[in-house]
Design a protein around this motif. Structure first.
Motif, mmCIF file in Angstrom:
data_model
loop_
_atom_site.group_PDB
_atom_site.id
_atom_site.type_symbol
_atom_site.label_atom_id
_atom_site.label_comp_id
_atom_site.label_asym_id
_atom_site.label_seq_id
_atom_site.Cartn_x
_atom_site.Cartn_y
_atom_site.Cartn_z
ATOM 1 N N ARG A 380 0.796 -1.225 0.000
ATOM 2 C CA ARG A 380 0.000 0.000 0.000
ATOM 3 C C ARG A 380 0.827 1.272 0.000
ATOM 4 N NH1 ARG A 380 -2.545 -4.120 1.292
ATOM 5 N NH2 ARG A 380 -4.813 -4.328 1.199
ATOM 6 N N LEU A 381 2.038 1.202 0.499
ATOM 7 C CA LEU A 381 2.866 2.409 0.569
ATOM 8 C C LEU A 381 3.754 2.590 -0.652
ATOM 9 C CD1 LEU A 381 3.961 2.406 4.324
ATOM 10 C CD2 LEU A 381 2.489 4.060 3.197
ATOM 11 N N GLY A 382 4.043 1.522 -1.348
ATOM 12 C CA GLY A 382 4.902 1.641 -2.523
ATOM 13 C C GLY A 382 6.291 2.131 -2.160
ATOM 14 N N ALA A 383 6.738 3.179 -2.829
ATOM 15 C CA ALA A 383 8.108 3.676 -2.642
ATOM 16 C C ALA A 383 8.331 4.254 -1.251
ATOM 17 C CB ALA A 383 8.427 4.732 -3.701
ATOM 18 N N ARG A 384 7.254 4.631 -0.560
ATOM 19 C CA ARG A 384 7.419 5.184 0.799
ATOM 20 C C ARG A 384 7.891 4.118 1.779
ATOM 21 N NH1 ARG A 384 2.342 7.708 3.279
ATOM 22 N NH2 ARG A 384 3.820 7.939 5.010
ATOM 23 N N PHE A 385 7.658 2.851 1.454
ATOM 24 C CA PHE A 385 8.039 1.766 2.353
ATOM 25 C C PHE A 385 9.533 1.499 2.179
ATOM 26 C CE2 PHE A 385 8.492 -2.737 3.535
ATOM 27 C CZ PHE A 385 7.853 -2.749 4.769
ATOM 28 N N ARG A 386 10.323 1.913 3.147
ATOM 29 C CA ARG A 386 11.795 1.787 3.043
ATOM 30 C C ARG A 386 12.232 0.340 3.235
ATOM 31 N NH1 ARG A 386 16.336 2.256 1.529
ATOM 32 N NH2 ARG A 386 17.998 3.586 2.328
ATOM 33 N N ALA A 387 11.703 -0.301 4.274
ATOM 34 C CA ALA A 387 12.079 -1.694 4.549
ATOM 35 C C ALA A 387 11.195 -2.225 5.662
ATOM 36 C CB ALA A 387 13.555 -1.803 4.944
ATOM 37 N N GLY A 388 11.139 -3.560 5.735
ATOM 38 C CA GLY A 388 10.419 -4.222 6.821
ATOM 39 C C GLY A 388 11.290 -5.297 7.443
ATOM 40 N N PHE A 389 11.279 -5.384 8.757
ATOM 41 C CA PHE A 389 12.135 -6.336 9.466
ATOM 42 C C PHE A 389 11.315 -7.136 10.471
ATOM 43 C CE2 PHE A 389 14.782 -2.689 8.362
ATOM 44 C CZ PHE A 389 15.862 -3.288 7.725
ATOM 45 N N VAL A 390 11.582 -8.427 10.533
ATOM 46 C CA VAL A 390 11.105 -9.257 11.627
ATOM 47 C C VAL A 390 12.278 -9.461 12.582
ATOM 48 C CG1 VAL A 390 10.314 -11.553 12.306
ATOM 49 C CG2 VAL A 390 9.295 -10.419 10.326
ATOM 50 N N LEU A 391 12.101 -9.016 13.800
ATOM 51 C CA LEU A 391 13.125 -9.174 14.836
ATOM 52 C C LEU A 391 12.798 -10.443 15.613
ATOM 53 C CD1 LEU A 391 13.097 -5.475 16.092
ATOM 54 C CD2 LEU A 391 14.687 -6.493 14.451
ATOM 55 N N TYR A 392 13.729 -11.398 15.620
ATOM 56 C CA TYR A 392 13.442 -12.700 16.220
ATOM 57 C C TYR A 392 14.591 -13.116 17.117
ATOM 58 C CZ TYR A 392 16.482 -15.270 12.883
ATOM 59 O OH TYR A 392 17.551 -15.764 12.161
ATOM 60 N N THR A 393 14.462 -14.261 17.771
ATOM 61 C CA THR A 393 15.459 -14.668 18.762
ATOM 62 C C THR A 393 16.475 -15.660 18.212
ATOM 63 O OG1 THR A 393 13.978 -16.385 19.628
ATOM 64 C CG2 THR A 393 13.877 -14.223 20.672
ATOM 65 N N GLY A 394 16.522 -15.795 16.893
ATOM 66 C CA GLY A 394 17.528 -16.649 16.256
ATOM 67 C C GLY A 394 18.836 -15.898 16.025
ATOM 68 N N GLU A 395 19.738 -16.518 15.239
ATOM 69 C CA GLU A 395 21.092 -15.970 15.134
ATOM 70 C C GLU A 395 21.406 -15.311 13.808
ATOM 71 O OE1 GLU A 395 24.225 -18.928 15.015
ATOM 72 O OE2 GLU A 395 22.789 -20.485 14.446
ATOM 73 N N ARG A 403 13.076 -5.740 0.079
ATOM 74 C CA ARG A 403 12.888 -4.819 1.201
ATOM 75 C C ARG A 403 12.423 -5.499 2.484
ATOM 76 N NH1 ARG A 403 9.065 -0.169 -1.143
ATOM 77 N NH2 ARG A 403 7.950 -2.026 -1.924
ATOM 78 N N LEU A 404 12.553 -6.832 2.560
ATOM 79 C CA LEU A 404 12.122 -7.565 3.745
ATOM 80 C C LEU A 404 13.266 -8.426 4.268
ATOM 81 C CD1 LEU A 404 8.588 -8.781 2.558
ATOM 82 C CD2 LEU A 404 9.101 -6.804 4.017
ATOM 83 N N ARG A 405 13.489 -8.389 5.581
ATOM 84 C CA ARG A 405 14.607 -9.136 6.157
ATOM 85 C C ARG A 405 14.285 -9.512 7.594
ATOM 86 N NH1 ARG A 405 19.966 -10.181 5.228
ATOM 87 N NH2 ARG A 405 19.791 -9.192 3.188
ATOM 88 N N ALA A 406 14.741 -10.688 7.989
ATOM 89 C CA ALA A 406 14.698 -11.112 9.390
ATOM 90 C C ALA A 406 16.043 -10.785 10.028
ATOM 91 C CB ALA A 406 14.419 -12.605 9.498
ATOM 92 N N LEU A 407 15.995 -10.228 11.222
ATOM 93 C CA LEU A 407 17.214 -9.858 11.945
ATOM 94 C C LEU A 407 17.136 -10.374 13.380
ATOM 95 C CD1 LEU A 407 17.730 -6.092 10.958
ATOM 96 C CD2 LEU A 407 19.108 -8.045 10.193
ATOM 97 N N PRO A 408 18.267 -10.800 13.938
ATOM 98 C CA PRO A 408 18.276 -11.105 15.372
ATOM 99 C C PRO A 408 17.871 -9.864 16.170
ATOM 100 C CG PRO A 408 20.269 -11.920 14.307
ATOM 101 C CD PRO A 408 19.565 -11.073 13.295
ATOM 102 N N MET A 409 17.168 -10.061 17.259
ATOM 103 C CA MET A 409 16.701 -8.937 18.053
ATOM 104 C C MET A 409 17.857 -8.071 18.559
ATOM 105 S SD MET A 409 13.849 -9.141 21.109
ATOM 106 C CE MET A 409 12.948 -10.391 20.177
ATOM 107 N N SER A 410 19.012 -8.666 18.718
ATOM 108 C CA SER A 410 20.175 -7.902 19.193
ATOM 109 C C SER A 410 20.611 -6.832 18.201
ATOM 110 C CB SER A 410 21.347 -8.840 19.481
ATOM 111 O OG SER A 410 21.741 -9.532 18.303
ATOM 112 N N SER A 411 20.108 -6.885 16.961
ATOM 113 C CA SER A 411 20.434 -5.829 15.997
ATOM 114 C C SER A 411 19.974 -4.477 16.496
ATOM 115 C CB SER A 411 19.792 -6.122 14.638
ATOM 116 O OG SER A 411 18.366 -6.129 14.737
ATOM 117 N N LEU A 412 18.987 -4.451 17.389
ATOM 118 C CA LEU A 412 18.492 -3.185 17.922
ATOM 119 C C LEU A 412 19.588 -2.390 18.591
ATOM 120 C CD1 LEU A 412 15.039 -4.237 19.431
ATOM 121 C CD2 LEU A 412 15.447 -2.864 17.369
ATOM 122 N N TRP A 413 20.556 -3.066 19.205
ATOM 123 C CA TRP A 413 21.626 -2.323 19.874
ATOM 124 C C TRP A 413 22.999 -2.551 19.264
ATOM 125 C CZ3 TRP A 413 18.525 -5.965 22.298
ATOM 126 C CH2 TRP A 413 19.105 -7.169 22.681
#
Length: 421
Positions: A380-395, A403-413
């Protein structure tokens, strides 16, 4: 290292503000290290004077002669300023007569603009800095640069495999960020801190700024909030659980937000669809306190029925909210949910209109269905959507499409200027 001496992002922000602003206010909850931070800042200023209004003699002097109390040639640091709001008009007169930068550093335990009978004293003369409980980056000496990093790089981010697993994240969430809780051993001693903290909230902090007729109602409300952390703040439903009139419940929630116990994350729609709901999401600002409110422990967390998902969601949202107080980018935090039950835990909207979506999962694996809400926003956002991330407890950092990626939750810091990209 003593947790009360951990370097705080707010220190550099306050020093920068004092270089061009007459009055700098540091606001935050009790026990987050405001006085320690103020003392460190004052120690770096020439001819600084430190006054603590929890000292009865100093408080009496402030009340007896507020005009003389605020006169000082250098930086005047006043701690617990909410105890004497009558100082604010004399401060205004001082900074108007001598309008140089770095005159006053004011430390408060409740947002000053929420104090009763506060005069409209300091508009245009102040900068306010919110001090939250310690972030994971402050505890670990890590970059704490996720928000800036993802708006710069989008989904093209990379990080080394995370050594943390689900139990490690649970331990961090239950530890929280109050320096005293971080210092104590997990279990009985840390629980005693949180229990005392809750008692002080009800018997001192709330009652300083409002007439609470029945403190037991506030205790009951805190338990209900803990059980609902990470969920929607539906006032009528919460009022029913606590047994309070809706008007009273709304006032209590306002008070708890005023003293930094909870934070309501506003709903986001950006006119995407008329089906978006407008109810805010509710978090406990410190996940350790939230965990104690629901009786969570490391041992209980091993039970497959334990509500780990809401705890970790609350934890992750809290880390992002902290970062927004020092991020270089101008970004606002929202959540998204519509009547079709499509939701995104966090929506970060840049001043430019670009959006980052974040989903939080307690699992150590990620599935394509976990990106359902993020794909909804992307479509729905098209070009306005920069990226989407799922933050999970894996490695691993894993791509799930454009524009979609899974990241370890530790990426936050751990993501930031010192991290590989």
């Amino acid at each position: 290292m003593d947790p009360s001496l951990f370097p705080r992002r707010a220190e550099a922000m306050a020093l920068e503000a004092l270089s061009d602003t007459r009055v700098v206010v540091v606001n935050g909850a009790r026990q987050v290290g405001k006085s320690t931070l103020a003392s460190l800042i004052a120690a770096q200023a020439d001819n600084a004077r430190q006054l603590y209004l929890d000292d009865p003699a100093i408080l009496a002097a402030a009340e007896e002669d507020p005009v003389a109390f605020v006169q000082h040639d250098g930086l005047l640091m006043i701690d617990e300023i909410q105890r004497t709001p009558q100082l604010l008009l004399p401060i205004k007169h001082e900074v108007d007569r001598h309008p140089r930068a770095g005159r006053f550093l004011l430390i408060g335990s409740a947002r000053l603009l929420g104090l009763r009978d506060l005069p409209d004293a300091l508009p245009g003369r102040t900068e306010t800095i919110e001090l939250w409980p310690l972030s994971q980056g402050e505890i670990d000496s890590a970059p704490d640069g996720f928000v800036d990093h993802v708006f710069t790089h989008g989904a093209d981010v990379a990080m080394n495999p995370s050594p943390l697993r689900k139990p490690d994240y649970v331990d961090r969430a239950l530890r929280g960020g109050y320096p005293e809780a971080v210092r104590r051993d997990p279990g009985r001693r840390r629980n005693r801190f949180f229990d005392s903290y809750i008692t002080d909230l009800v018997t001192r902090d709330v009652r300083q700024i409002s007439d609470i007729e029945r403190p037991a109602e506030m205790r009951r409300l805190l338990s209900v909030i803990g059980a609902r952390m990470g969920g929607l703040a539906v006032v009528q439903s919460i009022a029913g659980d606590v047994g309070l009139p809706r008007v009273t419940l709304s006032r209590y929630l306002d008070l708890l937000e005023l003293i930094f116990v909870i934070k309501r994350i506003p709903a986001w729609s950006s006119n995407l669809t008329t089906r978006a709901i407008s109810t805010p999401k509710l978090i406990v600002t410190d996940s350790g306190l939230g965990g104690r409110l629901i009786g969570m422990s490391t041992e209980r967390a091993r039970d497959v029925t334990a509500p780990i998902g809401p705890l970790l969601e609350n934890f992750a949202i809290g880390e992002v909210a902290r970062q927004l107080t020092w991020a270089n980018e101008s970004v606002q935090l929202f959540h998204y949910r519509d009547r079709d039950q499509i939701e995104v835990d966090m929506v970060l909207e840049h001043a430019s209109g670009e959006v980052i979506g974040l989903e939080v999962k307690a699992a150590e694996t990620v599935r394509g269905d976990d990106f359902r809400g993020l794909r909804h926003l992307a479509d729905r956002l098209g070009a306005r959507f920069r990226a989407g991330f799922v933050l999970y407890t894996g490695e691993q950092s894993l791509s799930f499409g454009e524009r979609l990626r899974a990241l370890p939750m530790s990426s936050l810091w751990t993501l930031g200027t010192t991290t590989q990209s």
